[in-house]
Write a protein that holds these residues in place. Structure first.
Motif, PDB file in Angstrom:
ATOM      1  N   GLY A 242       0.798  -1.214   0.000  1.00  0.00           N
ATOM      2  CA  GLY A 242       0.000   0.000   0.000  1.00  0.00           C
ATOM      3  C   GLY A 242       0.830   1.262   0.000  1.00  0.00           C
ATOM      4  N   THR A 243       1.762   1.369   0.959  1.00  0.00           N
ATOM      5  CA  THR A 243       2.630   2.552   1.030  1.00  0.00           C
ATOM      6  C   THR A 243       4.108   2.177   1.016  1.00  0.00           C
ATOM      7  OG1 THR A 243       2.654   2.548   3.465  1.00  0.00           O
ATOM      8  CG2 THR A 243       0.888   3.785   2.382  1.00  0.00           C
ATOM      9  N   ILE A 280       2.895   5.430  -6.596  1.00  0.00           N
ATOM     10  CA  ILE A 280       2.702   5.312  -8.037  1.00  0.00           C
ATOM     11  C   ILE A 280       1.500   6.113  -8.509  1.00  0.00           C
ATOM     12  CG2 ILE A 280       2.293   3.695  -9.954  1.00  0.00           C
ATOM     13  CD1 ILE A 280       3.543   1.523  -8.041  1.00  0.00           C
ATOM     14  N   CYS A 281       0.362   5.976  -7.793  1.00  0.00           N
ATOM     15  CA  CYS A 281      -0.872   6.571  -8.310  1.00  0.00           C
ATOM     16  C   CYS A 281      -1.626   7.438  -7.308  1.00  0.00           C
ATOM     17  CB  CYS A 281      -1.801   5.473  -8.840  1.00  0.00           C
ATOM     18  SG  CYS A 281      -2.442   4.373  -7.553  1.00  0.00           S
ATOM     19  N   GLY A 282      -1.067   7.609  -6.090  1.00  0.00           N
ATOM     20  CA  GLY A 282      -1.722   8.473  -5.117  1.00  0.00           C
ATOM     21  C   GLY A 282      -2.799   7.805  -4.292  1.00  0.00           C
ATOM     22  N   MET A 283      -3.005   6.496  -4.496  1.00  0.00           N
ATOM     23  CA  MET A 283      -4.035   5.753  -3.763  1.00  0.00           C
ATOM     24  C   MET A 283      -3.424   4.462  -3.220  1.00  0.00           C
ATOM     25  SD  MET A 283      -7.120   6.180  -6.547  1.00  0.00           S
ATOM     26  CE  MET A 283      -5.977   6.172  -7.946  1.00  0.00           C
ATOM     27  N   SER A 284      -3.816   4.090  -1.990  1.00  0.00           N
ATOM     28  CA  SER A 284      -3.315   2.842  -1.419  1.00  0.00           C
ATOM     29  C   SER A 284      -4.391   1.783  -1.313  1.00  0.00           C
ATOM     30  CB  SER A 284      -2.718   3.099  -0.024  1.00  0.00           C
ATOM     31  OG  SER A 284      -3.711   3.586   0.862  1.00  0.00           O
ATOM     32  N   ARG A 287      -9.557  -0.782  -3.939  1.00  0.00           N
ATOM     33  CA  ARG A 287     -10.898  -0.480  -4.433  1.00  0.00           C
ATOM     34  C   ARG A 287     -10.921   0.878  -5.130  1.00  0.00           C
ATOM     35  NH1 ARG A 287     -13.464  -1.775   1.364  1.00  0.00           N
ATOM     36  NH2 ARG A 287     -11.573  -0.589   1.836  1.00  0.00           N
ATOM     37  N   ASP A 288     -10.214   1.849  -4.573  1.00  0.00           N
ATOM     38  CA  ASP A 288     -10.122   3.161  -5.211  1.00  0.00           C
ATOM     39  C   ASP A 288      -9.363   3.062  -6.531  1.00  0.00           C
ATOM     40  OD1 ASP A 288     -11.447   4.274  -3.043  1.00  0.00           O
ATOM     41  OD2 ASP A 288      -9.580   4.778  -1.995  1.00  0.00           O
ATOM     42  N   ASP A 297      -7.796   6.191 -15.613  1.00  0.00           N
ATOM     43  CA  ASP A 297      -6.566   6.635 -14.940  1.00  0.00           C
ATOM     44  C   ASP A 297      -5.421   5.682 -15.290  1.00  0.00           C
ATOM     45  OD1 ASP A 297      -4.489   7.114 -13.041  1.00  0.00           O
ATOM     46  OD2 ASP A 297      -5.932   8.038 -11.688  1.00  0.00           O
ATOM     47  N   GLU A 298      -4.462   6.151 -16.068  1.00  0.00           N
ATOM     48  CA  GLU A 298      -3.359   5.311 -16.538  1.00  0.00           C
ATOM     49  C   GLU A 298      -2.396   4.939 -15.418  1.00  0.00           C
ATOM     50  OE1 GLU A 298      -2.884   3.834 -19.445  1.00  0.00           O
ATOM     51  OE2 GLU A 298      -4.827   4.583 -20.097  1.00  0.00           O
ATOM     52  N   ARG A 299      -2.168   5.851 -14.484  1.00  0.00           N
ATOM     53  CA  ARG A 299      -1.242   5.524 -13.393  1.00  0.00           C
ATOM     54  C   ARG A 299      -1.854   4.503 -12.442  1.00  0.00           C
ATOM     55  NH1 ARG A 299       1.097  11.185 -11.408  1.00  0.00           N
ATOM     56  NH2 ARG A 299       1.513   9.947  -9.526  1.00  0.00           N
ATOM     57  N   ALA A 300      -3.160   4.550 -12.262  1.00  0.00           N
ATOM     58  CA  ALA A 300      -3.825   3.518 -11.462  1.00  0.00           C
ATOM     59  C   ALA A 300      -3.670   2.165 -12.141  1.00  0.00           C
ATOM     60  CB  ALA A 300      -5.298   3.864 -11.284  1.00  0.00           C
ATOM     61  N   LYS A 301      -3.806   2.141 -13.467  1.00  0.00           N
ATOM     62  CA  LYS A 301      -3.621   0.887 -14.220  1.00  0.00           C
ATOM     63  C   LYS A 301      -2.188   0.399 -14.091  1.00  0.00           C
ATOM     64  CE  LYS A 301      -4.888  -2.285 -17.276  1.00  0.00           C
ATOM     65  NZ  LYS A 301      -3.619  -2.964 -17.568  1.00  0.00           N
TER      66      LYS A 301
END
Length: 400
Positions: A242-243, A280-284, A287-288, A297-301
């Motif tokens: 996650g982090t 990487i994408c600002g979310m840990s 689900r988000d 969102d390409e960075r989430a992918k």
């Protein structure tokens, strides 16, 4: 027989009271923000049943002693309590993060164990010292046997070729710098439960356990014993979390420190708290991340792809080590609940004999589920982990 399981942190206490006659959870709770202006106790009676009762108490909790007494008050309360007196508790099991090389099995608490936990505290200073506080407070309240169960103990069966770092040997001898591994209580429980579900002795099985959550690790388990695991001397190593960054080139620390004018402590803090998925994408929260991917969102992918890639790498490495794999088992928050991650990890493994039943994978697993097809040469399971039950079972052995 009633066993209380305690996980004491630097500013929190998690507890769970179990009835070992049927392995049921009578009550559970968490005390948070100890030492801050306002503390919180969240207590649940019969949390896994339709008759569950939840209460929340907010008040100053200056120290662990006050927090533990609040837990006792909740456990013995006439309406939401489950016992009449603290003396009804037959044993207390304590989760200890780090046992170093000193502790390879659960231990009955005595002065030598307390001294030993303190001796290896520099390997996990925030955790181990908080655990000692929890033991001290609990012993003053519960006059029964207290047992320590170490997260690192299950991995102490790793051979030297797996746990040694290729650093000067005298550093290992002097400072005990080596790979220890974590989540051992979870890996042990899941491996044993898998053997039960497959109806085979643990000694006859080779299993890869995949513990995926905010913290993640994998273990190669041969005949019921761990021969390798992904985390290292600390929980920072291994797969992306996650982090936490997981594995990086060690020279990266010096490079970043010099270029950004940071201390080594600041770089470590970055790798521990601001890297991994959130870096990487600002979310840990996965689900988000899935929601963001659906919105393009390409960075989430990228974050999702990187996680699946690293986990798959470890599965391949452990497969080579084990020689034969009977089961791949997913567990913990993401492992148990995220069918997209499981599919991403196992995608392309058909030539290796892993055939995923996508319909079964898409369903909620519950306590456990088989998500491979009957034709699959390797069983793929989802098994809900239960570290508290594992700690309670180890405690019962000493109480009996």
């Amino acid at each position: 027989m009633k066993i209380l399981v305690i996980n004491s942190g630097s500013s929190s206490i998690k507890y769970q009271l179990l009835d070992m006659e049927n392995d049921s959870v009578l009550a559970s709770g968490v005390i948070e923000c100890i030492g801050l202006e306002q503390g919180i106790l969240t207590h649940k009676k019969a949390p896994d049943t339709d008759a569950a009762i939840k209460i929340v108490v907010e008040q100053p909790i200056p120290d662990h002693a006050v927090g533990m007494h609040l837990a006792v008050d909740a456990l013995t309360h006439p309406e939401h309590g489950v016992i009449t007196d603290a003396s009804e508790i037959d044993g207390v099991g304590h989760r200890i993060v780090h046992g170093g090389e000193k502790f390879t099995t659960p231990m009955l608490v005595d002065q030598s164990v307390i001294d030993g936990i303190r001796e290896v505290a520099d390997l996990a200073p925030l955790h181990n010292l908080a655990h000692l506080t929890g033991i001290e407070v609990a012993q003053s309240i519960f006059k029964c046997k207290h047992v320590t169960v170490f997260d690192t103990a299950f991995h102490q069966t790793m051979p030297a070729k797996a746990y040694q770092y290729a650093i000067p040997y005298e550093i290992y001898e002097e400072l005990h710098v080596r790979r220890y591994g974590f989540h051992g209580t979870s890996h042990k429980y899941v491996a044993r439960r898998t053997a039960e579900l497959l109806g085979k002795p643990a000694e006859d099985l080779n299993i890869i356990t995949v513990h995926l959550g905010n913290g993640s690790s994998l273990a190669a388990i041969q005949g019921g014993k761990c021969i390798d695991t992904s985390m290292g001397m600390t929980p920072l190593a291994g797969v992306i979390m996650g982090t936490r960054s997981g594995n990086v080139d060690p020279a990266v620390l010096k490079f970043i420190a010099e270029k950004k004018g940071l201390s080594i402590q600041e770089v470590e803090e970055m790798l521990t708290k601001r890297s991994g998925l959130v870096g990487i994408c600002g979310m840990s929260d996965m689900r988000d991340i899935h929601s963001a991917i659906e919105k393009g969102d390409e960075r989430a992918k990228l974050a999702l792809d990187m996680v699946c890639h690293r986990v798959r790498q470890y599965i391949g490495a452990y497969w080579a080590e084990l020689g034969r794999v009977d089961a791949i088992v997913f567990t913990a928050g993401i492992g148990e609940n995220d069918d997209i991650v499981r599919l991403g990890v196992l995608k392309g493994m058909e030539p290796m004999g892993v055939i995923l039943d996508e319909a079964a994978n898409a369903k909620r697993a519950g306590e456990w589920a088989r998500i491979s097809t009957p034709e699959s040469k390797v069983d793929v399971l989802v098994v809900r982990t239960n570290e508290e039950l594992e700690i309670a079972r180890e405690t019962v052995k000493f109480v009996k």
